[in-house]
Write an enzyme that holds these catalytic residues in place. Structure first.
Site, PDB file in Angstrom:
ATOM      1  N   THR A  34       0.826  -1.214   0.000  1.00  0.00           N
ATOM      2  CA  THR A  34       0.000   0.000   0.000  1.00  0.00           C
ATOM      3  C   THR A  34       0.863   1.268   0.000  1.00  0.00           C
ATOM      4  O   THR A  34       1.924   1.290   0.618  1.00  0.00           O
ATOM      5  CB  THR A  34      -0.906   0.002   1.245  1.00  0.00           C
ATOM      6  N   GLY A  73       2.594  -3.050   8.283  1.00  0.00           N
ATOM      7  CA  GLY A  73       2.799  -3.344   9.700  1.00  0.00           C
ATOM      8  C   GLY A  73       4.276  -3.555   9.999  1.00  0.00           C
ATOM      9  O   GLY A  73       4.987  -4.189   9.240  1.00  0.00           O
ATOM     10  N   GLU A 316      -6.261  -5.811   3.912  1.00  0.00           N
ATOM     11  CA  GLU A 316      -6.325  -7.066   3.152  1.00  0.00           C
ATOM     12  C   GLU A 316      -7.450  -7.040   2.141  1.00  0.00           C
ATOM     13  O   GLU A 316      -7.996  -8.063   1.760  1.00  0.00           O
ATOM     14  CB  GLU A 316      -6.475  -8.277   4.067  1.00  0.00           C
TER      15      GLU A 316
HETATM   16  C1  GRA Z   1      -9.381  -4.946  -5.965  1.00  0.00           C
HETATM   17  C2  GRA Z   1      -8.410  -5.631  -6.859  1.00  0.00           C
HETATM   18  C3  GRA Z   1      -8.665  -7.105  -6.889  1.00  0.00           C
HETATM   19  C4  GRA Z   1      -8.606  -5.047  -8.233  1.00  0.00           C
HETATM   20  O1  GRA Z   1      -7.663  -5.653  -9.106  1.00  0.00           O
HETATM   21  P1  GRA Z   1      -7.530  -5.026 -10.543  1.00  0.00           P
HETATM   22  O2  GRA Z   1      -6.527  -5.777 -11.287  1.00  0.00           O
HETATM   23  O3  GRA Z   1      -7.386  -3.581 -10.458  1.00  0.00           O
HETATM   24  O4  GRA Z   1      -8.937  -5.216 -11.160  1.00  0.00           O
HETATM   25  P2  GRA Z   1      -9.681  -6.458 -11.635  1.00  0.00           P
HETATM   26  O5  GRA Z   1      -9.828  -6.229 -13.102  1.00  0.00           O
HETATM   27  O6  GRA Z   1     -10.871  -6.540 -10.777  1.00  0.00           O
HETATM   28  O7  GRA Z   1      -8.818  -7.817 -11.445  1.00  0.00           O
HETATM   29  C5  GRA Z   1      -8.212  -8.379 -12.556  1.00  0.00           C
HETATM   30  C6  GRA Z   1      -8.407  -9.866 -12.497  1.00  0.00           C
HETATM   31  O8  GRA Z   1      -7.639 -10.368 -11.400  1.00  0.00           O
HETATM   32  C7  GRA Z   1      -8.469 -11.182 -10.598  1.00  0.00           C
HETATM   33  N1  GRA Z   1      -7.951 -11.118  -9.218  1.00  0.00           N
HETATM   34  C8  GRA Z   1      -7.831 -10.006  -8.481  1.00  0.00           C
HETATM   35  N2  GRA Z   1      -7.304 -10.334  -7.282  1.00  0.00           N
HETATM   36  C9  GRA Z   1      -7.096 -11.673  -7.287  1.00  0.00           C
HETATM   37  C10 GRA Z   1      -6.583 -12.604  -6.337  1.00  0.00           C
HETATM   38  N3  GRA Z   1      -6.190 -12.220  -5.113  1.00  0.00           N
HETATM   39  N4  GRA Z   1      -6.500 -13.896  -6.692  1.00  0.00           N
HETATM   40  C11 GRA Z   1      -6.912 -14.295  -7.909  1.00  0.00           C
HETATM   41  N5  GRA Z   1      -7.430 -13.472  -8.849  1.00  0.00           N
HETATM   42  C12 GRA Z   1      -7.514 -12.175  -8.534  1.00  0.00           C
HETATM   43  C13 GRA Z   1      -9.840 -10.600 -10.738  1.00  0.00           C
HETATM   44  O9  GRA Z   1     -10.826 -11.558 -10.380  1.00  0.00           O
HETATM   45  C14 GRA Z   1      -9.855 -10.280 -12.224  1.00  0.00           C
HETATM   46  O10 GRA Z   1     -10.058 -11.505 -12.890  1.00  0.00           O
HETATM   47  P3  GRA Z   1     -10.922 -11.502 -14.251  1.00  0.00           P
HETATM   48  O11 GRA Z   1     -10.261 -10.508 -15.145  1.00  0.00           O
HETATM   49  O12 GRA Z   1     -12.323 -11.095 -13.877  1.00  0.00           O
HETATM   50  O13 GRA Z   1     -10.836 -12.927 -14.726  1.00  0.00           O
HETATM   51  C15 GRA Z   1      -6.971  -5.427  -6.365  1.00  0.00           C
HETATM   52  O14 GRA Z   1      -6.602  -4.125  -6.622  1.00  0.00           O
HETATM   53  C16 GRA Z   1      -6.850  -5.767  -4.904  1.00  0.00           C
HETATM   54  O15 GRA Z   1      -6.699  -6.923  -4.562  1.00  0.00           O
HETATM   55  N6  GRA Z   1      -6.943  -4.728  -4.006  1.00  0.00           N
HETATM   56  C17 GRA Z   1      -6.857  -4.965  -2.584  1.00  0.00           C
HETATM   57  C18 GRA Z   1      -5.455  -4.719  -2.082  1.00  0.00           C
HETATM   58  C19 GRA Z   1      -5.196  -5.432  -0.787  1.00  0.00           C
HETATM   59  O16 GRA Z   1      -5.830  -6.418  -0.473  1.00  0.00           O
HETATM   60  N7  GRA Z   1      -4.198  -4.929  -0.043  1.00  0.00           N
HETATM   61  C20 GRA Z   1      -3.753  -5.561   1.145  1.00  0.00           C
HETATM   62  C21 GRA Z   1      -2.390  -5.036   1.521  1.00  0.00           C
HETATM   63  S1  GRA Z   1      -1.652  -5.989   2.780  1.00  0.00           S
HETATM   64  C22 GRA Z   1      -2.576  -5.648   4.170  1.00  0.00           C
HETATM   65  O17 GRA Z   1      -3.529  -4.913   4.158  1.00  0.00           O
HETATM   66  C23 GRA Z   1      -2.143  -6.368   5.415  1.00  0.00           C
HETATM   67  C24 GRA Z   1      -3.056  -6.151   6.588  1.00  0.00           C
HETATM   68  C25 GRA Z   1      -3.107  -7.295   7.518  1.00  0.00           C
HETATM   69  C26 GRA Z   1      -1.902  -7.390   8.362  1.00  0.00           C
HETATM   70  O18 GRA Z   1      -1.540  -6.400   9.005  1.00  0.00           O
HETATM   71  O19 GRA Z   1      -1.379  -8.504   8.421  1.00  0.00           O
HETATM   72  C1  FAD Z   2      -4.283  -1.472  10.575  1.00  0.00           C
HETATM   73  C2  FAD Z   2      -3.862  -1.556   9.122  1.00  0.00           C
HETATM   74  C3  FAD Z   2      -2.807  -2.385   8.753  1.00  0.00           C
HETATM   75  C4  FAD Z   2      -2.389  -2.438   7.434  1.00  0.00           C
HETATM   76  N1  FAD Z   2      -1.306  -3.215   7.111  1.00  0.00           N
HETATM   77  C5  FAD Z   2      -0.855  -3.208   5.832  1.00  0.00           C
HETATM   78  C6  FAD Z   2       0.304  -3.965   5.479  1.00  0.00           C
HETATM   79  O1  FAD Z   2       0.894  -4.647   6.325  1.00  0.00           O
HETATM   80  N2  FAD Z   2       0.757  -3.899   4.196  1.00  0.00           N
HETATM   81  C7  FAD Z   2       0.117  -3.150   3.231  1.00  0.00           C
HETATM   82  O2  FAD Z   2       0.569  -3.129   2.082  1.00  0.00           O
HETATM   83  N3  FAD Z   2      -1.009  -2.447   3.527  1.00  0.00           N
HETATM   84  C8  FAD Z   2      -1.508  -2.458   4.796  1.00  0.00           C
HETATM   85  N4  FAD Z   2      -2.632  -1.741   5.115  1.00  0.00           N
HETATM   86  C9  FAD Z   2      -3.297  -0.937   4.079  1.00  0.00           C
HETATM   87  C10 FAD Z   2      -4.600  -1.593   3.638  1.00  0.00           C
HETATM   88  O3  FAD Z   2      -4.330  -2.755   2.913  1.00  0.00           O
HETATM   89  C11 FAD Z   2      -5.396  -0.579   2.791  1.00  0.00           C
HETATM   90  O4  FAD Z   2      -5.763   0.482   3.629  1.00  0.00           O
HETATM   91  C12 FAD Z   2      -6.618  -1.250   2.202  1.00  0.00           C
HETATM   92  O5  FAD Z   2      -6.228  -2.105   1.153  1.00  0.00           O
HETATM   93  C13 FAD Z   2      -7.663  -0.245   1.677  1.00  0.00           C
HETATM   94  O6  FAD Z   2      -7.112   0.580   0.692  1.00  0.00           O
HETATM   95  P1  FAD Z   2      -7.213   2.170   0.861  1.00  0.00           P
HETATM   96  O7  FAD Z   2      -6.751   2.504   2.215  1.00  0.00           O
HETATM   97  O8  FAD Z   2      -6.564   2.767  -0.307  1.00  0.00           O
HETATM   98  O9  FAD Z   2      -8.771   2.466   0.816  1.00  0.00           O
HETATM   99  P2  FAD Z   2      -9.593   2.980  -0.462  1.00  0.00           P
HETATM  100  O10 FAD Z   2      -9.560   1.972  -1.538  1.00  0.00           O
HETATM  101  O11 FAD Z   2      -9.184   4.366  -0.774  1.00  0.00           O
HETATM  102  O12 FAD Z   2     -11.077   2.929   0.158  1.00  0.00           O
HETATM  103  C14 FAD Z   2     -11.797   4.105   0.490  1.00  0.00           C
HETATM  104  C15 FAD Z   2     -13.231   3.917   0.025  1.00  0.00           C
HETATM  105  O13 FAD Z   2     -13.218   3.833  -1.414  1.00  0.00           O
HETATM  106  C16 FAD Z   2     -14.058   2.747  -1.828  1.00  0.00           C
HETATM  107  N5  FAD Z   2     -13.579   2.177  -3.083  1.00  0.00           N
HETATM  108  C17 FAD Z   2     -12.300   2.010  -3.485  1.00  0.00           C
HETATM  109  N6  FAD Z   2     -12.238   1.409  -4.684  1.00  0.00           N
HETATM  110  C18 FAD Z   2     -13.526   1.177  -5.060  1.00  0.00           C
HETATM  111  C19 FAD Z   2     -14.143   0.564  -6.201  1.00  0.00           C
HETATM  112  N7  FAD Z   2     -13.421   0.041  -7.206  1.00  0.00           N
HETATM  113  N8  FAD Z   2     -15.502   0.480  -6.220  1.00  0.00           N
HETATM  114  C20 FAD Z   2     -16.240   0.966  -5.190  1.00  0.00           C
HETATM  115  N9  FAD Z   2     -15.725   1.561  -4.089  1.00  0.00           N
HETATM  116  C21 FAD Z   2     -14.380   1.673  -4.038  1.00  0.00           C
HETATM  117  C22 FAD Z   2     -13.921   1.731  -0.701  1.00  0.00           C
HETATM  118  O14 FAD Z   2     -15.056   0.850  -0.700  1.00  0.00           O
HETATM  119  C23 FAD Z   2     -13.871   2.610   0.542  1.00  0.00           C
HETATM  120  O15 FAD Z   2     -15.191   2.871   0.981  1.00  0.00           O
HETATM  121  C24 FAD Z   2      -3.071  -1.667   6.442  1.00  0.00           C
HETATM  122  C25 FAD Z   2      -4.147  -0.855   6.803  1.00  0.00           C
HETATM  123  C26 FAD Z   2      -4.551  -0.800   8.139  1.00  0.00           C
HETATM  124  C27 FAD Z   2      -5.717   0.085   8.513  1.00  0.00           C
END
Ligand code: GRA
Ligand code: FAD
Length: 556
Positions: A34, A73, A316
């Site tokens: 992120t 984190g 996540e």
């Molecule tokens: C929302 C999307 C999925 C959008 O992806 P995109 O390529 O922009 O758009 P899309 O056209 O919808 O996707 C293309 C294509 O990629 C597929 N895809 C997407 N994600 C996955 C996956 N995980 N496994 C398998 N397939 C996946 C989608 O289903 C789409 O497939 P398709 O084209 O429909 O066949 C992606 O940007 C995303 O996963 N965003 C979330 C980011 C996230 O989860 N961040 C976490 C950071 S780490 C963290 O927060 C740690 C916190 C916990 C801790 O502290 O331990």
């Molecule tokens: C406690 C904590 C720990 C974290 N740890 C990690 C880590 O270890 N590593 C790491 O990489 N990241 C980490 N993160 C970041 C976290 O993964 C992101 O905050 C999370 O993925 C959400 O993305 P964003 O903050 O950009 O929110 P945004 O995507 O900006 O979301 C804001 C609003 O926009 C809306 N929105 C966004 N896109 C769309 C769409 N396509 N359609 C409709 N609505 C949409 C959402 O629904 C939401 O209401 C952490 C965050 C927190 C709070």
């Protein structure tokens, strides 16, 4: 997330190089994906990694303020290394997001290396002990072999080999989403334990003059707040077992280069992570408020439990975004079903004809039969998914492209994904109990929990069932009453059902939820240990309160 990413994305040579260092705590890592400007939209991440064939190095850079890594984190002060997700450039071409191992700090004096600016992002709502941090890279060089190359490679001359699936880079997120389903089950079990134990200790209000004050757990309204949540904690326990099994099976297939179920896994893990964390998040607050004033004290354990759990609705994968991911797959499945394709297990119901025959008034249907009610959950999910899918099709017929049509139908798509997840959870709960080897007494108690979960799930979403003529209004009313009728039966075993979670007091961290129920004495002891009580007269008296009072007294 650092270690699971290395385990999933390293070549065998890279595993040998990095993993022993992690397991022996010789290095500590974080998952730096992120950025200030992007968390959800991964393809929009701005950190760059340019390959330099002359030195066989990658040059990592944070080109803009919005590209600074933000939130990972333990990035601020703890981590010596990070997996950094960056846009890979080689031979003048961008190949999208790839993972790179980057050393951040010296292993001698822990000081940041040259080209690395790193620190903590500042106080947060919770997660106090976690130094979520920022990372700004300034033309920082790393060896070519620090790009994780299990799925895609850059050869010494800079030639790029693409992965069999671009989304394999996202594998760690899927894994952590599966873990969050388990985290939801545990958090809700903890909150239920605290609230139900305290409700068995707390006596309040005199129902009739002269009668002893009843335990608040005896009030039907208190039972209605807590017992469906207790049942949900059990439901989520069984769901996380099922989810982990599916994850392990699909991951084994991926490791054998069979990617056929990767989409189904992504959709299911996304929907369940969002559904369970949203329900648990709301449930923690219900449990806190059910404990009255003491629920608001840090001594209850609720403030920290809530503050530490609530970000799981965001990290996540933000829950709405994940529900849309799940729905996008469901729409594709409806299309596949209509073209005669066979659908995989968790979505096969979408090709069945589940159209309801509305029964009208008193249906004579057995509304307490769980198998029958699960068929109604299936009907509701199928109706919602087909309705949303038809919305998308109508958008396209009206001239929108697929992205536009999906976006315009997104509110209905989220509802459809929620209904799909809810059906999976209710079905899994009921089916898991059938497979459980348990005494008839235990089976009976667990059946009561499954029943109240299923009944209350319909009661809280009765509009969905009535609008689609799946249930009549009177049937919905009957099911709502069935849930209430179960509460006194569950009351008998409620404390045993939370004791069964076996949280030690040190883990529960709650004076209200103590196993011995000795709340008041320990609340008083806890308060006396509060820092403010170190002195009878707080030092601030002499600086502020004393002079103020004395000045005003002289006016009397
Ligand atoms: C929302 C999307 C999925 C959008 O992806 P995109 O390529 O922009 O758009 P899309 O056209 O919808 O996707 C293309 C294509 O990629 C597929 N895809 C997407 N994600 C996955 C996956 N995980 N496994 C398998 N397939 C996946 C989608 O289903 C789409 O497939 P398709 O084209 O429909 O066949 C992606 O940007 C995303 O996963 N965003 C979330 C980011 C996230 O989860 N961040 C976490 C950071 S780490 C963290 O927060 C740690 C916190 C916990 C801790 O502290 O331990
Ligand atoms: C406690 C904590 C720990 C974290 N740890 C990690 C880590 O270890 N590593 C790491 O990489 N990241 C980490 N993160 C970041 C976290 O993964 C992101 O905050 C999370 O993925 C959400 O993305 P964003 O903050 O950009 O929110 P945004 O995507 O900006 O979301 C804001 C609003 O926009 C809306 N929105 C966004 N896109 C769309 C769409 N396509 N359609 C409709 N609505 C949409 C959402 O629904 C939401 O209401 C952490 C965050 C927190 C709070």
């Amino acid at each position: 997330m650092f270690i699971p990413t290395l385990e999933r994305q390293c070549t065998s040579e890279q595993r040998e190089k990095f993993l022993p260092l992690c397991y022996d705590y010789r290095i500590i890592g974080t998952y730096a994906q992120t950025e200030l400007g992007h968390g959800t939209f991964l393809r929009g991440l701005e950190t760059t990694a340019h390959y330099d064939p002359n030195t066989q190095e990658f040059i990592l850079n944070s080109p803009t303020i919005s590209s600074i890594k933000w939130w990972p984190g333990a990035l601020g002060k703890t981590s010596t290394h990070a997996v950094v997700l960056a846009q890979l450039y080689t031979l003048g071409k961008c190949h999208g997001i790839h993972p790179f191992v980057v050393q951040l700090r010296s292993l001698d004096d822990h000081k940041p290396l040259r080209g690395i600016t790193v620190g903590d992002i500042g106080p947060k709502m919770g997660f106090g002990p976690n130094d979520n941090g920022y990372l700004k890279l300034h033309k920082h060089r790393i060896p070519r072999t620090n790009m994780l190359m299990k799925y895609s490679q850059v050869s010494p001359d800079g030639t790029y080999t693409k992965p069999p699936r671009s989304t394999l880079t996202y594998g760690t997120m899927t894994f952590v989403r599966v873990l969050i389903v388990h985290g939801s089950a545990i958090a809700l079990a903890k909150a239920s334990t605290i609230a139900i134990r305290y409700s068995a200790v707390r006596r309040q209000s005199e129902l009739r003059p002269g009668e002893p004050e009843p335990q608040i757990l005896s009030y039907p309204t208190q039972q209605h707040k807590l017992f469906p949540l207790l049942a949900t904690a059990y439901a989520f326990h069984f769901v996380q077992l099922a989810m982990m099994k599916i994850y392990t099976d699909v991951n084994d297939q991926i490791n054998n280069s069979n990617f056929s179920r990767i989409q189904e896994l992504h959709a299911l893990s996304s929907g369940l992570k969002a559904f369970t964390s949203w329900v648990t998040n709301a449930g923690l607050e219900v449990c806190r408020m059910s404990c009255g004033g003491h629920g608001y004290s840090q001594a209850s354990g609720f403030p920290r439990l809530y503050a530490d759990f609530t970000p799981s609705c965001t990290y996540e994968g933000e829950n709405t975004v994940l529900m849309l991911q799940s729905a996008r797959y469901l729409v594709k499945c409806v299309r596949d079903a209509r073209s005669g394709k066979t659908l995989p297990g968790t979505v096969s119901y979408l090709s069945e004809d589940v159209s309801a025959v509305h029964s009208g008034g008193s249906s004579g249907r057995d509304l307490s039969n769980l198998d029958f009610l699960i068929s109604l959950y299936k009907q509701r999910a199928s109706n919602q998914v087909h309705f949303a899918s038809d919305k998308v099709d109508r958008g396209i017929s009206a001239g929108m492209d697929l992205v536009g049509a999906l976006n315009s139908a997104s509110v209905h798509l989220v509802s459809a994904a929620k209904a799909h997840s809810h059906y999976f959870i209710a079905k899994t709960f009921v089916e898991s109990l059938k497979l459980l080897k348990a005494s008839s007494e235990l089976q009976n108690v667990l059946h009561q929990l499954a029943s109240v979960y299923v009944f209350e799930g319909i009661a809280q979403s009765s509009g969905d069932f009535i609008e689609d003529y799946i249930l009549s209004g009177s049937e919905a009313k009957t099911i709502r009453q069935l849930a209430v009728d179960l509460l006194p039966l569950i009351r008998v075993n409620a404390v045993s059902l939370v004791d069964a979670f076996s949280f030690r007091d040190e883990v529960l961290q709650s004076v209200l939820g103590r196993y011995d129920g000795n709340v008041y004495e320990n609340l008083f002891k806890w308060a006396q240990n509060s820092p403010l009580n170190k002195t009878d007269v707080h030092p601030s008296y002499h600086k502020y309160l004393g002079p103020l009072l004395k000045r005003n007294q002289s006016k009397l």
